[in-house]
Design a protein around this motif. Sequence first.
Motif, PDB file in Angstrom:
ATOM      1  N   TYR A  61      -7.796   4.612  -5.403  1.00  0.00           N
ATOM      2  CA  TYR A  61      -6.555   4.024  -4.899  1.00  0.00           C
ATOM      3  C   TYR A  61      -6.008   4.726  -3.655  1.00  0.00           C
ATOM      4  O   TYR A  61      -4.845   4.581  -3.312  1.00  0.00           O
ATOM      5  N   ASN A  97      -4.208  -0.077   3.021  1.00  0.00           N
ATOM      6  CA  ASN A  97      -4.531  -1.477   2.820  1.00  0.00           C
ATOM      7  C   ASN A  97      -3.563  -2.108   1.819  1.00  0.00           C
ATOM      8  O   ASN A  97      -3.634  -1.802   0.632  1.00  0.00           O
ATOM      9  N   PHE A  98      -2.673  -2.959   2.287  1.00  0.00           N
ATOM     10  CA  PHE A  98      -1.738  -3.613   1.358  1.00  0.00           C
ATOM     11  C   PHE A  98      -2.323  -4.935   0.896  1.00  0.00           C
ATOM     12  O   PHE A  98      -2.736  -5.769   1.696  1.00  0.00           O
ATOM     13  N   ILE A  99      -2.371  -5.133  -0.433  1.00  0.00           N
ATOM     14  CA  ILE A  99      -2.906  -6.392  -0.965  1.00  0.00           C
ATOM     15  C   ILE A  99      -1.790  -7.243  -1.556  1.00  0.00           C
ATOM     16  O   ILE A  99      -1.618  -8.391  -1.176  1.00  0.00           O
ATOM     17  N   ASN A 128      -0.641  -5.473  -6.963  1.00  0.00           N
ATOM     18  CA  ASN A 128      -1.734  -4.528  -6.769  1.00  0.00           C
ATOM     19  C   ASN A 128      -1.215  -3.100  -6.566  1.00  0.00           C
ATOM     20  O   ASN A 128      -1.676  -2.153  -7.210  1.00  0.00           O
ATOM     21  N   LYS A 179      -1.592   0.063  -9.274  1.00  0.00           N
ATOM     22  CA  LYS A 179      -2.302   1.272  -8.844  1.00  0.00           C
ATOM     23  C   LYS A 179      -1.421   2.515  -9.034  1.00  0.00           C
ATOM     24  O   LYS A 179      -1.881   3.542  -9.541  1.00  0.00           O
ATOM     25  N   GLU A 187     -14.754   4.484   1.733  1.00  0.00           N
ATOM     26  CA  GLU A 187     -15.667   3.595   1.020  1.00  0.00           C
ATOM     27  C   GLU A 187     -16.560   4.384   0.051  1.00  0.00           C
ATOM     28  O   GLU A 187     -16.831   3.938  -1.064  1.00  0.00           O
ATOM     29  N   TRP A 192     -14.413   5.256  -2.850  1.00  0.00           N
ATOM     30  CA  TRP A 192     -14.235   4.057  -3.687  1.00  0.00           C
ATOM     31  C   TRP A 192     -15.483   3.868  -4.570  1.00  0.00           C
ATOM     32  O   TRP A 192     -15.393   3.649  -5.769  1.00  0.00           O
ATOM     33  N   LYS A 231     -12.943  -5.148   1.741  1.00  0.00           N
ATOM     34  CA  LYS A 231     -11.640  -5.214   1.059  1.00  0.00           C
ATOM     35  C   LYS A 231     -11.811  -5.228  -0.457  1.00  0.00           C
ATOM     36  O   LYS A 231     -12.515  -6.074  -0.993  1.00  0.00           O
ATOM     37  N   HIS A 232     -11.168  -4.289  -1.100  1.00  0.00           N
ATOM     38  CA  HIS A 232     -11.240  -4.230  -2.554  1.00  0.00           C
ATOM     39  C   HIS A 232      -9.913  -4.703  -3.122  1.00  0.00           C
ATOM     40  O   HIS A 232      -8.935  -3.981  -3.081  1.00  0.00           O
ATOM     41  N   LEU A 278      -8.491  -4.025  -9.338  1.00  0.00           N
ATOM     42  CA  LEU A 278      -8.063  -2.688  -9.735  1.00  0.00           C
ATOM     43  C   LEU A 278      -9.251  -1.937 -10.280  1.00  0.00           C
ATOM     44  O   LEU A 278      -9.585  -1.050 -10.534  1.00  0.00           O
TER      45      LEU A 278
END
Lengths: 212, 10
Positions: free
Chosen positions: A48, A54-56, A60, A64, A117, A120, B6-7, B10
């Motif tokens: 996270y 990065n705003f979703i 979300n 997180k 990445e 992640w 883009k992920h 969650l």
Amino acid sequence: MNIFRLVGDLSHLLAILLLLWKIWKTRSCAGVSGKSQIMFGLVYITRYLDLFTNFISIYNTTMKAIFIAVAIATIYLIYFKFKATYDSNHDTFRMEFLIVPVGGLAFLVNHDFTALEILWTFSIYLESVAILPQLFMISKTGEAETITSHYLFALGSYRALYIVNWVYRYYFEGFFDLIAIVAGCVQTILYCDFFYLYVTKVMHGKKLSLPA
Amino acid sequence: HAHGHKHDEL
């Protein structure tokens, strides 16, 4: 967002809140693997980091933040506040046996060779095996408290629902993320044996104990 | 996958 993902996320939230609540309420973390919780904490923090880049959606971001906060609170209760009740003799799984290979794999197999990445990807791979110390602990002691079983069931359900979510997204949105799917399937498989015991024992009002 | 993967899950 589809129903499977939403229910999966809520199941995930329920699981981690249930564990935190159990430890708080009983003032004890007996039977809980601190190592699994440290690894889940690591999973949320490394995944996270995109909170900052990065705003979703509000959903979300909120989820997180909650996951990170609950994970840290759980680790705090186990290793500080209720340390005296922590069953370290039975929590003997070596975290480096998971973290090192998973870290190496994240370097080798990822979507994009950037720091964020790779972290992640590391978190996706680590999440798939983070429950192993907990399952190992249960297999060592031969039993789990009922609330711990509910926690594992909710966590496993979240994983299973995510697979349905991916099938849905593939068909209706043409979306798929192979790294998440493969790791997610591995993770779900790890819960299968536990699911069996949960359905045959805990659902019939018995404590989860393993056959001798 | 392109850059800036883009992920959204969650």
